[in-house]
Design a protein around this motif. Structure first.
Motif, PDB file in Angstrom:
ATOM      1  N   ARG A   1     -33.585  28.451  -4.763  1.00  0.00           N
ATOM      2  CA  ARG A   1     -32.364  27.642  -4.661  1.00  0.00           C
ATOM      3  C   ARG A   1     -32.285  26.866  -3.340  1.00  0.00           C
ATOM      4  O   ARG A   1     -31.268  26.893  -2.660  1.00  0.00           O
ATOM      5  CB  ARG A   1     -31.117  28.516  -4.817  1.00  0.00           C
ATOM      6  N   VAL A   2     -33.357  26.136  -2.983  1.00  0.00           N
ATOM      7  CA  VAL A   2     -33.369  25.457  -1.685  1.00  0.00           C
ATOM      8  C   VAL A   2     -33.599  23.955  -1.764  1.00  0.00           C
ATOM      9  O   VAL A   2     -33.223  23.223  -0.839  1.00  0.00           O
ATOM     10  CB  VAL A   2     -34.415  26.077  -0.728  1.00  0.00           C
TER      11      VAL A   2
ATOM     12  N   LEU B   1     -36.618  27.236  -7.743  1.00  0.00           N
ATOM     13  CA  LEU B   1     -36.593  26.530  -6.461  1.00  0.00           C
ATOM     14  C   LEU B   1     -35.435  25.552  -6.337  1.00  0.00           C
ATOM     15  O   LEU B   1     -35.012  25.235  -5.225  1.00  0.00           O
ATOM     16  CB  LEU B   1     -37.910  25.777  -6.266  1.00  0.00           C
ATOM     17  N   LEU B   2     -34.923  25.066  -7.466  1.00  0.00           N
ATOM     18  CA  LEU B   2     -33.916  24.012  -7.442  1.00  0.00           C
ATOM     19  C   LEU B   2     -32.536  24.589  -7.144  1.00  0.00           C
ATOM     20  O   LEU B   2     -32.128  25.614  -7.703  1.00  0.00           O
ATOM     21  CB  LEU B   2     -33.907  23.288  -8.788  1.00  0.00           C
ATOM     22  N   ARG B   3     -31.827  23.903  -6.264  1.00  0.00           N
ATOM     23  CA  ARG B   3     -30.474  24.311  -5.903  1.00  0.00           C
ATOM     24  C   ARG B   3     -29.531  24.162  -7.105  1.00  0.00           C
ATOM     25  O   ARG B   3     -29.646  23.182  -7.855  1.00  0.00           O
ATOM     26  CB  ARG B   3     -29.995  23.430  -4.740  1.00  0.00           C
ATOM     27  N   PRO B   4     -28.600  25.088  -7.331  1.00  0.00           N
ATOM     28  CA  PRO B   4     -27.601  24.899  -8.392  1.00  0.00           C
ATOM     29  C   PRO B   4     -26.892  23.558  -8.221  1.00  0.00           C
ATOM     30  O   PRO B   4     -26.398  23.237  -7.144  1.00  0.00           O
ATOM     31  CB  PRO B   4     -26.641  26.079  -8.190  1.00  0.00           C
ATOM     32  N   GLY B   5     -26.899  22.760  -9.286  1.00  0.00           N
ATOM     33  CA  GLY B   5     -26.349  21.415  -9.206  1.00  0.00           C
ATOM     34  C   GLY B   5     -27.358  20.381  -8.766  1.00  0.00           C
ATOM     35  O   GLY B   5     -27.042  19.183  -8.697  1.00  0.00           O
ATOM     36  N   GLY B   6     -28.577  20.810  -8.472  1.00  0.00           N
ATOM     37  CA  GLY B   6     -29.627  19.892  -8.047  1.00  0.00           C
ATOM     38  C   GLY B   6     -30.261  19.172  -9.223  1.00  0.00           C
ATOM     39  O   GLY B   6     -30.052  19.524 -10.395  1.00  0.00           O
ATOM     40  N   TYR B   7     -31.088  18.162  -8.910  1.00  0.00           N
ATOM     41  CA  TYR B   7     -31.646  17.288  -9.938  1.00  0.00           C
ATOM     42  C   TYR B   7     -33.163  17.422 -10.045  1.00  0.00           C
ATOM     43  O   TYR B   7     -33.865  17.555  -9.040  1.00  0.00           O
ATOM     44  CB  TYR B   7     -31.287  15.833  -9.637  1.00  0.00           C
ATOM     45  N   PHE B   8     -33.637  17.351 -11.288  1.00  0.00           N
ATOM     46  CA  PHE B   8     -35.064  17.249 -11.567  1.00  0.00           C
ATOM     47  C   PHE B   8     -35.314  15.852 -12.111  1.00  0.00           C
ATOM     48  O   PHE B   8     -34.762  15.464 -13.148  1.00  0.00           O
ATOM     49  CB  PHE B   8     -35.498  18.300 -12.589  1.00  0.00           C
ATOM     50  N   VAL B   9     -36.124  15.070 -11.378  1.00  0.00           N
ATOM     51  CA  VAL B   9     -36.440  13.697 -11.768  1.00  0.00           C
ATOM     52  C   VAL B   9     -37.847  13.690 -12.345  1.00  0.00           C
ATOM     53  O   VAL B   9     -38.823  13.945 -11.631  1.00  0.00           O
ATOM     54  CB  VAL B   9     -36.337  12.738 -10.562  1.00  0.00           C
ATOM     55  N   TRP B  10     -37.930  13.406 -13.639  1.00  0.00           N
ATOM     56  CA  TRP B  10     -39.208  13.436 -14.346  1.00  0.00           C
ATOM     57  C   TRP B  10     -39.569  12.021 -14.772  1.00  0.00           C
ATOM     58  O   TRP B  10     -38.869  11.398 -15.572  1.00  0.00           O
ATOM     59  CB  TRP B  10     -39.098  14.358 -15.569  1.00  0.00           C
ATOM     60  N   SER B  11     -40.644  11.514 -14.185  1.00  0.00           N
ATOM     61  CA  SER B  11     -41.116  10.163 -14.493  1.00  0.00           C
ATOM     62  C   SER B  11     -42.524  10.286 -15.049  1.00  0.00           C
ATOM     63  O   SER B  11     -43.488  10.399 -14.299  1.00  0.00           O
ATOM     64  CB  SER B  11     -41.097   9.298 -13.225  1.00  0.00           C
TER      65      SER B  11
ATOM     66  N   PRO C   1     -27.428  23.754 -13.874  1.00  0.00           N
ATOM     67  CA  PRO C   1     -26.019  24.165 -13.872  1.00  0.00           C
ATOM     68  C   PRO C   1     -25.596  24.787 -12.550  1.00  0.00           C
ATOM     69  O   PRO C   1     -26.432  25.188 -11.732  1.00  0.00           O
ATOM     70  CB  PRO C   1     -25.943  25.182 -15.020  1.00  0.00           C
ATOM     71  N   THR C   2     -24.283  24.847 -12.360  1.00  0.00           N
ATOM     72  CA  THR C   2     -23.723  25.423 -11.131  1.00  0.00           C
ATOM     73  C   THR C   2     -23.125  26.807 -11.358  1.00  0.00           C
ATOM     74  O   THR C   2     -22.702  27.454 -10.401  1.00  0.00           O
ATOM     75  CB  THR C   2     -22.649  24.496 -10.551  1.00  0.00           C
TER      76      THR C   2
ATOM     77  N   ARG D   1     -25.071  32.492  -0.898  1.00  0.00           N
ATOM     78  CA  ARG D   1     -25.877  31.277  -0.847  1.00  0.00           C
ATOM     79  C   ARG D   1     -26.142  30.745  -2.249  1.00  0.00           C
ATOM     80  O   ARG D   1     -26.548  31.480  -3.138  1.00  0.00           O
ATOM     81  CB  ARG D   1     -27.208  31.564  -0.140  1.00  0.00           C
ATOM     82  N   GLY D   2     -25.932  29.460  -2.420  1.00  0.00           N
ATOM     83  CA  GLY D   2     -26.170  28.816  -3.703  1.00  0.00           C
ATOM     84  C   GLY D   2     -24.919  28.578  -4.509  1.00  0.00           C
ATOM     85  O   GLY D   2     -24.940  27.823  -5.481  1.00  0.00           O
ATOM     86  N   SER D   3     -23.829  29.214  -4.126  1.00  0.00           N
ATOM     87  CA  SER D   3     -22.580  29.026  -4.867  1.00  0.00           C
ATOM     88  C   SER D   3     -21.890  27.720  -4.496  1.00  0.00           C
ATOM     89  O   SER D   3     -21.028  27.242  -5.231  1.00  0.00           O
ATOM     90  CB  SER D   3     -21.634  30.204  -4.607  1.00  0.00           C
ATOM     91  N   GLN D   4     -22.269  27.139  -3.354  1.00  0.00           N
ATOM     92  CA  GLN D   4     -21.703  25.868  -2.919  1.00  0.00           C
ATOM     93  C   GLN D   4     -22.830  24.953  -2.439  1.00  0.00           C
ATOM     94  O   GLN D   4     -23.878  25.425  -1.993  1.00  0.00           O
ATOM     95  CB  GLN D   4     -20.711  26.071  -1.761  1.00  0.00           C
TER      96      GLN D   4
END
Length: 714
Positions: free
Chosen positions: A374-375, A402-412, A460-461, A505-508
């Motif tokens: 979650r970083v 690894l992705l932070r809650p609410g973070g984005y994965f950009v797939w191109s 999701p968050t 950590r990760g809740s906000q």
């Protein structure tokens, strides 16, 4: 008056009758000397003593360290601090020259007291030579003892200070060992197939040959030699000092990375081209042939909440190529951890590092990546050809970790915008997988300029979607599956639940950049002790203030470093990354390394908008030779040599550091002496060696020297 001791070689001049004097005069002179020594010693501040930091963890393997002789040195704590009032052991030069020769300053020896108490070290030779023009000098200084407790690592049973060694559950017996430096060293060049590009843990041919399978890229993972090498990596023929940033983003010397396969494979896609003695990087890539900046801005237009450099600060770029995406994100105040395997796309990560762009050589194979959970604010994959959808989505689940809650994965990638049967099949499989993982696709759009499409997913968050799924596939991880365990941990096929407590950590989302750099994370509790024993938020703040003083008062001027020649920096034992934060205004980036046997502070580093990884310094680092301009080792080597030999560790430093690169070591004087002996045998230049109260600083610069002999082929 300087109260610390520089390590100088002082030889007394032969006595002459011309300077003889009466007995009375001698007595008066000796008395005055004793008074001076008493006054100086009374002004010295002795740091307070605290119990050493004891890790309540499963111990680490000894890494084949031989039986040692002698006693252990001081603890791991930093007992030297920066004093607000500068002290100068060496007078500043009066003249400024473009390229002055080394300057040797000899200081008068300190007179021993008659009864043997307050005995001081002899003052030895100090050599300091600045890189370019030399302004007024400000040498290394120390803080007073009232703040010394901050930098003694102490044990705590609470707080997020578990180590990767404990989380990796290594059931081995620790041996407290310390290697003694041999009197002389015999150096030879490494005789390996990889030649000047040798990475010991990635080029272990014997271990790779014994692998039962390479289906999951096991042959691209780390396979470290049982005995770390002590040979030196040769220089490429015609090697020269790298081109400086930012010009290096566009071109590098061909002879420094003399590889053309990537030019042949990807030249038509605007990755890299050969032009005379240069390799040229037009700033394009497979998915952004017409420039990375346009592509970067296209992503933000597709989802404004990405907000480069404010909301999104730390990015992971999977299968990065030559890392132009990360290289141009610097223009948006974003740092990117780029990675790619050492494979048939020859030297892509080496190109990136030579350009001055962060990158490491690693692969998504059978192990978790060396980062906490979650970083990352954004994870990006531009046609990286990773089979995300196979085997239960195991690799995509690692990105979820690894992705932070609410973070984005950009797939191109082609499945996003092409209609070939294979692409359609992959798109359908990915759609089903991301939906089952509760990732919401927030946009899918095609760029008319680059003629490629991107799909943007948001993690999701909270856990509401997980709990509402009709099928629990992929399943949620068990209670004892630690998402932060990341060193030699096998990949899983489950998702970790998200934190619901607002203090976890990760809740906000962190503060917007750059506010997040200076403020302690919201989840650092005052009721928990930090690494140095203070309340965790105070620990964080004191560490930051300390390194701002060190960098401002010493590193900027006192060491004579030409910072315009420094781009790639590594802090080998980063703790809270205060050192990296203090370098924020320079044109540098810092790889913050948290050793696996140190308190796990890497989540804090990411929370403040910086990045780094876990590593075991008894093994080689996953980078090419000659990729860093400056290494910073703060009380690292005295700790490492309790588990493994110091000599191979310094050889690894030599491998990673560029010719004319610098190493700053802060440690106890016994370790400083060992390191100094080794680097002198490597023909490195000792620019400063300074000690006080059993603690010291060593500042050295690597040269282009290489031995003539080559080791026997094993």
């Amino acid at each position: 008056m300087a109260f610390g001791h520089t390590r100088l070689d002082v030889r007394r001049a032969p006595q002459s009758s011309y300077f003889s004097c009466s007995t009375t005069t001698v007595a008066v002179f000796v008395a005055l000397c004793l008074v001076s020594v008493w006054m100086a010693s009374s002004m010295l501040v002795t740091p307070a003593e605290f119990s050493p930091f004891e890790l309540k963890v499963r111990p680490l393997p000894p890494h084949d360290s031989p039986p040692a002789t002698g006693t252990l040195g001081q603890g791991d704590g930093i007992r030297e601090m920066e004093r607000d009032v500068l002290v100068d052991p060496v007078p500043a030069k009066e003249t400024i020259r473009d390229d002055p020769p080394p300057v040797t300053q000899q200081l008068p020896p300190v007179t021993d007291s008659m009864d043997g108490e307050n005995q001081q070290e002899d003052v030895k030779e100090q050599v300091r030579k600045p890189d370019q023009q030399r302004a007024s000098e400000q040498p290394e200084v120390f803080l007073d003892g009232s703040q010394a407790e901050l930098f003694n690592e102490t044990t705590t049973e609470r707080g997020p200070w578990q180590t990767k060694a404990a989380q990796s559950n290594k059931d081995t017996k620790e041996q407290t060992l310390m290697s003694s430096s041999p009197v002389s060293f015999s150096w030879a060049l490494c005789n390996v197939d990889a030649g000047a590009d040798y990475i010991p843990c990635l080029d272990n041919i014997e271990a790779i040959k014994k692998l039962r399978s390479t289906k999951h890229y096991e042959h691209r993972e780390r396979h470290c030699p049982e005995k770390p090498p002590t040979c030196l990596v040769p220089l490429p023929e015609g090697y020269r000092n790298p081109i400086r940033w930012p010009k290096s983003r566009d071109q590098i010397w061909y002879n420094n990375v003399p590889h053309t396969k990537l030019v042949e494979y990807k030249g038509h896609q605007n990755w890299v081209k050969v032009s005379g003695e240069y390799l040229i990087f037009p700033g394009g890539g497979t998915q952004f042939k017409h420039g990375a900046l346009h592509y970067i801005d296209f992503i933000q237009k597709a989802k404004k909440d990405v907000a480069w450099g404010k909301q999104s600060r730390v990015v992971l770029d999977v299968g990065c190529g030559v890392a132009s995406f990360g290289g141009y994100l610097f223009d948006r105040d974003v740092i990117t951890m780029s990675f790619a395997p050492k494979d048939e796309h020859e030297a892509q990560v080496q190109f990136a590092l030579e350009r001055g762009i962060p990158a490491i050589s690693t692969v998504m194979g059978t192990k978790r990546l060396p980062f906490p959970s979650r970083v990352f604010d954004v994870v990006h994959c531009a046609r990286c050809r990773v089979p995300w959808h196979i085997e239960g989505g195991k690799l995509l689940l690692e990105l979820d970790r690894l992705l932070r809650p609410g973070g984005y994965f950009v797939w191109s990638a082609t499945p996003v915008y092409q209609k070939l049967p294979e692409d359609v099949e992959i798109w359908q499989a990915m759609s089903a997988l991301t939906s089952s993982m509760c990732w919401k696709m927030v946009n899918k759009v095609k760029d008319r300029v680059n003629r490629v499409g991107i799909a943007i997913y948001r993690k999701p968050t909270d856990n509401s979607c997980y709990e509402a799924r009709s099928e629990t596939n992929p399943p949620l991880c068990g209670e004892y599956d630690d998402p932060d365990a990341a060193w030699n941990i096998s990949l899983g096929t489950c998702m970790h639940k998200l934190p619901v407590d607002p203090t976890i950590r990760g809740s906000q989302w962190p503060e917007l950049w750059p506010l997040r750099l200076e403020k302690p994370p919201y989840w650092l509790r005052g009721s928990e002790a930090g690494v140095y024993g203070k309340a965790a938020p105070e620990d964080f703040q004191a560490d930051y203030e300390h390194w701002k003083r060190v960098v401002s008062n010493s590193y900027m001027n006192g060491l004579g470093i030409d910072w315009s020649s420094v781009r790639n920096v590594m802090d080998m034992k980063a703790v809270y990354a205060g050192f990296a934060a203090a370098l924020r205004d320079l044109k540098v980036w810092v790889m913050n390394v948290v050793p696996i046997d140190s308190p796990d502070t890497l989540p804090i580093i990411y929370e403040r908008g910086l990045f780094g990884l876990y590593h075991d310094w008894c093994e080689s680092f996953s980078t090419y030779p000659r990729t860093y301009d400056l290494l910073h080792a703060n009380h690292l080597f005295s700790k490492v040599k309790k588990r493994c030999e110091l000599l191979p560790v310094i050889v690894e430093v030599d491998r990673v550091l560029r010719p004319e690169g610098r190493l700053i070591v802060r440690d106890n004087i016994e370790t400083i002496s060992e390191v100094e002996n080794i680097v002198k045998s490597l023909h490195w230049e000792v620019r400063m060696s300074y000690s006080q109260d059993k603690e010291g600083l060593l500042f050295v610069q690597k040269t282009t020297w290489r031995p003539n002999e080559t080791e026997a082929k094993l």
